[in-house]
Enzyme design. Structure first.
Site, PDB file in Angstrom:
ATOM      1  N   HIS A 133     -34.733  47.922  48.417  1.00  0.00           N
ATOM      2  CA  HIS A 133     -34.694  49.122  48.296  1.00  0.00           C
ATOM      3  C   HIS A 133     -33.455  49.811  48.348  1.00  0.00           C
ATOM      4  CE1 HIS A 133     -39.164  48.719  47.964  1.00  0.00           C
ATOM      5  NE2 HIS A 133     -39.403  48.259  49.118  1.00  0.00           N
ATOM      6  N   ASP A 135     -41.509  41.092  45.082  1.00  0.00           N
ATOM      7  CA  ASP A 135     -41.915  41.596  46.064  1.00  0.00           C
ATOM      8  C   ASP A 135     -42.970  42.441  45.793  1.00  0.00           C
ATOM      9  OD1 ASP A 135     -40.578  42.540  49.342  1.00  0.00           O
ATOM     10  OD2 ASP A 135     -41.931  44.257  48.069  1.00  0.00           O
ATOM     11  N   HIS A 185     -43.526  45.408  46.552  1.00  0.00           N
ATOM     12  CA  HIS A 185     -43.003  46.713  45.903  1.00  0.00           C
ATOM     13  C   HIS A 185     -41.780  46.772  45.073  1.00  0.00           C
ATOM     14  CE1 HIS A 185     -44.001  46.966  50.523  1.00  0.00           C
ATOM     15  NE2 HIS A 185     -44.722  48.074  50.098  1.00  0.00           N
ATOM     16  N   ASP A 221     -45.101  39.899  50.731  1.00  0.00           N
ATOM     17  CA  ASP A 221     -46.125  40.850  51.017  1.00  0.00           C
ATOM     18  C   ASP A 221     -47.155  41.118  49.791  1.00  0.00           C
ATOM     19  OD1 ASP A 221     -44.003  42.041  49.405  1.00  0.00           O
ATOM     20  OD2 ASP A 221     -43.531  43.808  50.953  1.00  0.00           O
TER      21      ASP A 221
END
Ligand code: Q9C
Ligand code: ZN
Length: 338
Positions: A158, A192, A194, A282
């Site tokens: 991120h 991931d 995200h 995740d």
């Protein structure tokens, strides 16, 4: 042959205690238990995994990926009192003119969310996390291994050139990819839960780095604002950025069918000399933040699928917050390559 796994114990010095989610204070999910869980599972199979402490990555290397201002924010945070943790609570106005990275109250200018605290241990831990990724890449670059694992924590995908957030400070996968680029084209696959907004941004205009991210719908999941299928890269980089949005409770069957029909063919036609996998777990069925439904043994199938492409690969740890299963999930993924 064992898989070289890079980790430095000072990555554990940073201990975020809580974060803010929709106004509520919750225990911070990005705990040291995460790395300890993975370390424990790696150490349980010494015949497969060799744990190596990385050398410290030169600042010049980090500066090839991040702006001096962002790094100065981390330097400012190093001067916080031992007990102090800074959570930005003011974010930039559209016309902000005077961000000052020496002023900790301006940290919000460089930050994308309220879940990514700064204290005087942040820089050290983030640096060692990036060092793990850099050494993992260096080992592949030198041809000393076809697969390496960077136990990077804090995570990185991120963080963009000049912003941090989503528990990420330095973009470990991007630092690895920039190093690997010295020997040819690089594909980065971000699995991931995200969207890898930071990595996308760093390579958005780059036609020598293919970025593919598979993730939950950014309408309702962090990092919001980006990760849509319309984001395809720009300039020379147009056509080298791919976002794939998967449904809630996504199953392994669905996940694998997308990998086979879309991701692997894109990688093959790009024909990279190496690959970085931003591996977040995740996507696990019990994850407190992610919303997919993958199970521990599924990660072996994913690893095996990536291994079939026979491209030298750096696996870089990203998210994954169900710590009881995180170590097993990471190890199952790596075992899939064998
Ligand atoms: N209740 C990574 O996986 N906060 N970062 C979400 C949800 C941000 C996750 C709050 C999640 C960032 C590397
Ligand atoms: Zn994540």
């Amino acid at each position: 042959m064992t898989i070289p796994c890079f980790f430095h114990k000072e990555q554990l010095l940073f201990k975020p205690k809580y974060e803010w989610v929709l106004g509520a204070r919750i225990k911070h999910p990005e705990t040291t238990k995460r790395a300890e869980s993975i370390l424990g599972s790696l150490k349980a199979s010494p015949e497969l995994f060799q744990i190596i402490s990385p050398e410290s990555v030169p600042l010049g290397i980090i500066k090839q990926t991040h702006s001096p201002e962002l790094l100065e924010v981390y330097e400012t945070a190093q001067r916080l009192e031992g007990r102090d943790t800074f959570y930005p609570c003011v974010f930039p106005q559209r016309m902000t003119k005077h961000p000052n990275p020496k002023n900790i109250f301006h940290a919000g200018y460089y930050c994308i969310d309220s879940g990514t605290p700064l204290n005087n241990q942040t820089w050290k831990a983030a640096c060692w996390s990036a060092s793990a990724a850099y050494d993992a890449a260096d080992t592949v670059l030198k041809g000393e291994a076809n697969l390496t694992f960077a136990l990077s924590r804090p995570p990185g995908h991120h963080a963009s050139k000049d912003t941090y957030g989503g528990y990420c400070y330095l973009n470990n996968a991007a630092i690895a990819a920039k190093h690997l680029k010295k020997k040819g084209k690089v594909a980065i696959i971000d699995i991931d839960f995200h969207h890898g907004n930071g990595t996308q941004e760093i390579f958005y205009s780059d036609d020598n780095v293919l970025f593919i991210s598979l993730h939950g719908d950014p309408d309702v999941n962090f990092p919001y604002f980006c990760g849509y299928t319309t984001e395809i890269g720009k300039g020379k980089g147009e056509g080298y950025n791919h976002n794939i949005i998967l449904p809630e409770r996504c199953s392994v069957e669905k996940y694998i069918s997308v990998l086979k029909s879309c991701v692997i063919p894109l990688v093959k036609s790009f024909n990279p000399s190496s690959m970085v996998i931003s591996a977040g777990f995740d996507t696990y069925k019990e994850d407190p933040i992610g919303r997919f439904a993958l199970d521990t043994e599924d990660y072996t199938k994913l690893g095996a699928l990536f291994a079939k492409s026979k491209i030298p690969t750096v696996v870089c740890q990203e998210g994954g917050y169900y710590t009881q299963a995180l170590g097993e999930n990471a190890v199952c993924f790596l075992k899939g390559f064998l």
